[in-house]
Design an enzyme around this catalytic site. Structure first.
Site, mmCIF file in Angstrom:
data_model
loop_
_atom_site.group_PDB
_atom_site.id
_atom_site.type_symbol
_atom_site.label_atom_id
_atom_site.label_comp_id
_atom_site.label_asym_id
_atom_site.label_seq_id
_atom_site.Cartn_x
_atom_site.Cartn_y
_atom_site.Cartn_z
ATOM 1 N N LYS A 45 0.553 -1.394 0.080
ATOM 2 C CA LYS A 45 0.083 0.031 -0.004
ATOM 3 C C LYS A 45 0.902 1.366 0.108
ATOM 4 C CE LYS A 45 -0.413 -0.157 5.048
ATOM 5 N NZ LYS A 45 -1.205 -0.821 6.001
ATOM 6 N N ARG A 56 -10.809 -0.046 14.531
ATOM 7 C CA ARG A 56 -10.326 0.613 13.340
ATOM 8 C C ARG A 56 -11.372 0.146 12.394
ATOM 9 N NH1 ARG A 56 -4.477 0.971 10.727
ATOM 10 N NH2 ARG A 56 -5.140 -0.935 9.747
ATOM 11 N N MET A 86 9.604 25.140 -0.532
ATOM 12 C CA MET A 86 8.778 23.955 -1.260
ATOM 13 C C MET A 86 9.636 22.897 -1.988
ATOM 14 S SD MET A 86 5.516 24.560 -3.529
ATOM 15 C CE MET A 86 4.542 25.630 -2.225
ATOM 16 N N TYR A 106 14.060 31.964 3.208
ATOM 17 C CA TYR A 106 12.741 32.723 3.429
ATOM 18 C C TYR A 106 12.869 33.239 5.053
ATOM 19 C CZ TYR A 106 10.289 31.345 -0.851
ATOM 20 O OH TYR A 106 9.898 31.208 -2.017
HETATM 21 C C1 LIG Z 1 -0.473 -1.847 7.063
HETATM 22 C C2 LIG Z 1 -0.999 -3.040 7.460
HETATM 23 C C3 LIG Z 1 -0.220 -4.267 7.687
HETATM 24 C C4 LIG Z 1 1.452 -4.076 7.461
HETATM 25 O O1 LIG Z 1 1.863 -3.640 8.839
HETATM 26 P P1 LIG Z 1 3.459 -3.495 9.071
HETATM 27 O O2 LIG Z 1 3.544 -2.944 10.721
HETATM 28 O O3 LIG Z 1 4.069 -2.285 8.146
HETATM 29 O O4 LIG Z 1 4.110 -4.673 8.784
HETATM 30 C C5 LIG Z 1 -0.693 -5.129 7.866
HETATM 31 N N1 LIG Z 1 -2.013 -5.576 8.256
HETATM 32 C C6 LIG Z 1 -2.788 -4.499 7.982
HETATM 33 C C7 LIG Z 1 -4.444 -4.557 8.085
HETATM 34 C C8 LIG Z 1 -2.559 -3.223 7.568
HETATM 35 O O5 LIG Z 1 -3.282 -2.090 7.336
#
Ligand SMILES: *Cc1c(COP(=O)(O)O)cnc(C)c1O
Length: 366
Positions: A37, A134, A311, A262
């Site tokens: 991700k 969550r 920036m 700046y």
């Molecule tokens: C991001 C995520 C992971 C990975 O977690 P790490 O701590 O980066 O290994 C695993 N499971 C879910 C549901 C996540 O959102």
């Protein structure tokens, strides 16, 4: 790309080294899912997927758009979409992505879509909330989920999973073991009534390190693949995957009393050589690193960032460094430097590496 000199280098061998480090911690039949991700934790999800695709069982992304990019790049591995919305379900099926169904709104919507299509045994995943609060069903939802599942052969539960809230924190061991036990109890109920046994998984990187007896059928490796073990001893065994590099665009000689940047935030007390680097806060370099909080490496020597981070640029003090315009600048190329930056920014390496903006060119080193 408007800026070909500022590069985030991805080390393919380091990625494979890190994958193997965690694979060695797994039992022989434990599967491995790699989390790509957020552009592969700020690197390049497609490149990461290509590097590891023959070594892993699953990929996970947060959003369906991230999964679509992988499919359009030819990735054939199963892809779990961790956080889909009802609006994404048609695309999910179109690209053969596998949705996490985490509440009745999306569960019912997918069942309806699967019935209308109709789909046959379409792989889906069900997430339970065991304390992170969550995303995920509650254990009290199990009977209703089972009732719906038993009525449908349009979908097949490929896995049941949960997520730990504090797997890296030894002070939360009791809570974490409670999460694992509650998860196992939920799974037991489902196994008893479903008629088949989906895969189960709960461990992220720190879970693999700290709760190895809860590997179940699969683990979900994220930050560990990218070189961080959330513990100094683990991180020391991993290799750095993200290196951020640029060059010196220009050098100025600044006289005493003159200022740099700046708000005239840096004031020279003595003759100062200032080097301008084409990377700024729009590229993910936090303004908190200005005014000598952060540093870069030029010709193996640290050069403090002076004045405010702009920036598109930073200025660094190279008064004591033998260097010239065009020389290489390393923003970071080691986990310790990334951890230092994270510390200065009051955050964690997860945020520091995912903050590198898409304006920075990615390059795989193999
Ligand atoms: C991001 C995520 C992971 C990975 O977690 P790490 O701590 O980066 O290994 C695993 N499971 C879910 C549901 C996540 O959102």
């Amino acid at each position: 790309m408007n800026n070909h000199v500022t590069i985030l280098e991805i080390d393919a061998n380091a990625v494979l080294h890190n994958l193997n480090y965690f694979k060695q911690k797994l039992q022989a039949n434990t599967k491995i899912l790699v989390v790509v991700k957020a552009f592969g934790y700020g690197s390049d999800a497609v490149e990461i997927a290509k590097i590891v695709q023959n070594e892993v069982d699953y990929f996970a992304v947060a959003y369906s758009s991230e999964g679509i990019i992988l499919r359009e790049s030819g990735i054939k591995t199963p892809i779990l979409v961790l956080h889909p919305q009802v609006e994404n379900l048609n695309d999910i099926v179109k690209y053969r992505l596998e949705p996490n169904l985490y509440n009745f709104k999306i569960f019912d919507a997918f069942l309806q879509l699967a019935d209308e299509a109709p789909l046959m045994n379409y792989p889906i995943h069900i997430k339970f909330n065991t304390g992170l609060n969550r995303l995920g069903f509650w254990h009290t939802d199990v009977p209703a989920i089972l009732t719906s599942l038993k009525k449908s052969n349009n979908i097949k539960v490929e896995s049941i999973f949960s997520h730990l809230a504090a797997s890296e924190d030894p002070n939360e061991q009791e809570f974490t073991i409670g999460q694992i036990n509650n998860f196992a109890y939920i799974v037991k109920q489902i196994y008893e009534h479903l008629g088949y046994e989906p895969m189960i998984h709960i461990l992220n990187t720190s879970g693999i390190v700290n709760y190895s007896n809860a590997q179940f059928d699969m683990v979900r490796l994220g930050i560990g693949l990218y070189g961080f073990g959330n513990h100094p001893e683990v991180t020391a065994q991993l290799k750095n995957t993200h290196s951020l590099k640029s060059i010196i665009s220009q050098i100025h000689l600044v006289q005493p009393g003159e200022t740099v940047g700046y708000n005239r935030a840096f004031v020279a007390n003595s003759p100062t050589r200032s080097a301008t680097i084409p990377i700024g806060h729009a590229d993910g370099i936090s303004r908190r690193l200005g005014n000598k909080e952060g540093f870069v490496i030029i010709n193996n020597q640290p050069a403090p960032i002076i004045g405010n981070v702009c920036m598109d640029m930073i200025m660094v003090d190279v008064s004591k460094i033998d260097c010239k315009e065009g020389d290489e600048v390393i923003l970071f190329n080691h986990q310790q430097h990334i951890e230092y930056i994270a510390h200065k920014c009051e955050t964690i390496p997860y945020e520091t590496i995912t903050a590198i903006s898409q304006r920075v060119k990615r390059l795989v080193k193999s």
